[in-house]
Scaffold this active site. Sequence first.
Site: not given
Length: 419
Positions: A261-263
Amino acid sequence: MSNFKYDLGVVGLGYVGLPLAVVSANSGLNVIGYDVSPERVKEINSGVSPIEDISDQELSKALNSFDATGEPALLSKCQHIVISVPTPLTDYQPDLSYVESAAKSVGENLVSNQVIILESTTYPGTTLEVLVPNLEKYSNLEAGSDFFVGYSPERIDPGNKEWKFKNTPKVISGINEDSLEKINAFYKKIIDQTVIVKGTREAEMVKLLENTYRHVNIALINELAMLCKMLEIDIWEVVNAAKTKPFGFQSFTPGPGVGGHCIPVDPEYLSFKTRQIGKPVRFVELAQEINNSMPAYVVSRVNELLNSKDKILRNSKILVLGVAYKKDISDMRESPALDILELLLEKNVEVSFYDPFVNELNISGQSIKKESSSNNFENYDMLLVLTPHSEFSEINFDSLQNIVFDTTGSNFIQSTERI
Ligand SMILES: NC(=O)c1ccc[n+]([C@@H]2O[C@H](COP(=O)([O-])OP(=O)(O)OC[C@H]3O[C@@H](n4cnc5c(N)ncnc54)[C@H](O)[C@@H]3O)[C@@H](O)[C@H]2O)c1
């Protein structure tokens, strides 16, 4: 002494919100968690943890002073409210609709002296430009005097056994001094160390810096891996030697692409903000181009490896080991495995998968067969390792006849082809 029934209300009980609720409850706070998903609320209240980082035992213990609820009115009884709802991309653009709808639920139930903290990852300015106006609009109260607001980026690293919620320093900020003071006092109850930054925009930017740094460095090592392959240089030998340098170097390893969900998502939030001043983040764009090209590179290497054994891609049988985006968790969001499987299906490859954390997998509407155990390998032309789950260390890869292609550089797989 506060008049609030609950010390903390958490809005959004996912990978970020649930650990916060559980750690807080197990640190002696009275907690409720509000989630729009009735299934999630039911699951949590029955003591079944939906995420790997929280065991059923930890959750059950927490449930002595923690309830999940689908009832937003209970938020009016919370002294502190942390918002940890998704901030995805929709059509490649930041989608703050979840933050807006959470702000509405909180705003409609807001009472004087509450402290509201946003933890969702987002672009700089969100707290001041989106959260505060919505809270004020729905409550008719004034931020900074009637109620208090701040931003604190979450640094949770799912699956990390060393750095957990409590011992990871927490960056905090407030929209004014009063807000900051209250937010600091709150986190000090549950976290070993707080790091104060001077404004919410700086705190929002901290998270984007941390993840953009990873994104760019992963892209650098991925590009070098592809170039080293052409130069017949062993990138792993290079990385392993370079990382012995005790200063000035942090090691990153190549892989099949970036997921989670982040990088892949957060740098887009940064680009969105800088485009408003007419400037792209050039490093981000280049990193995206390289990291997004990795699934196709993996498939081209699969093809080459099969050809080297007089086999062809079309109609070959490939077992994908690991489909989650990182080791020892079940999260498949943005996992590069999804792109790789799609590309393999397009080439008429017969794919199956084995992942101890994932039971079902659909790619482009097609259900992918799950191999029943990690020992049924004979029928496959190739074993393609996409996630280095710890369980795979029990497989004796060296004794296998199949082609083994390890895209993860896990040190338990020795004499195989690597990315
Ligand atoms: N997963 C990570 O490793 C990680 C790490 C750091 C930061 N973040 C950030 O934290 C935020 C949350 O991510 P996550 O991984 O916990 O998401 P998630 O999808 O695991 O959980 C989000 C939860 O919020 C609920 N929800 C959605 N809208 C809601 C609303 N309006 N009111 C109440 N509940 C609502 C969903 O039902 C879901 O249970 C995101 O901004 C993400 O970028 C995630």
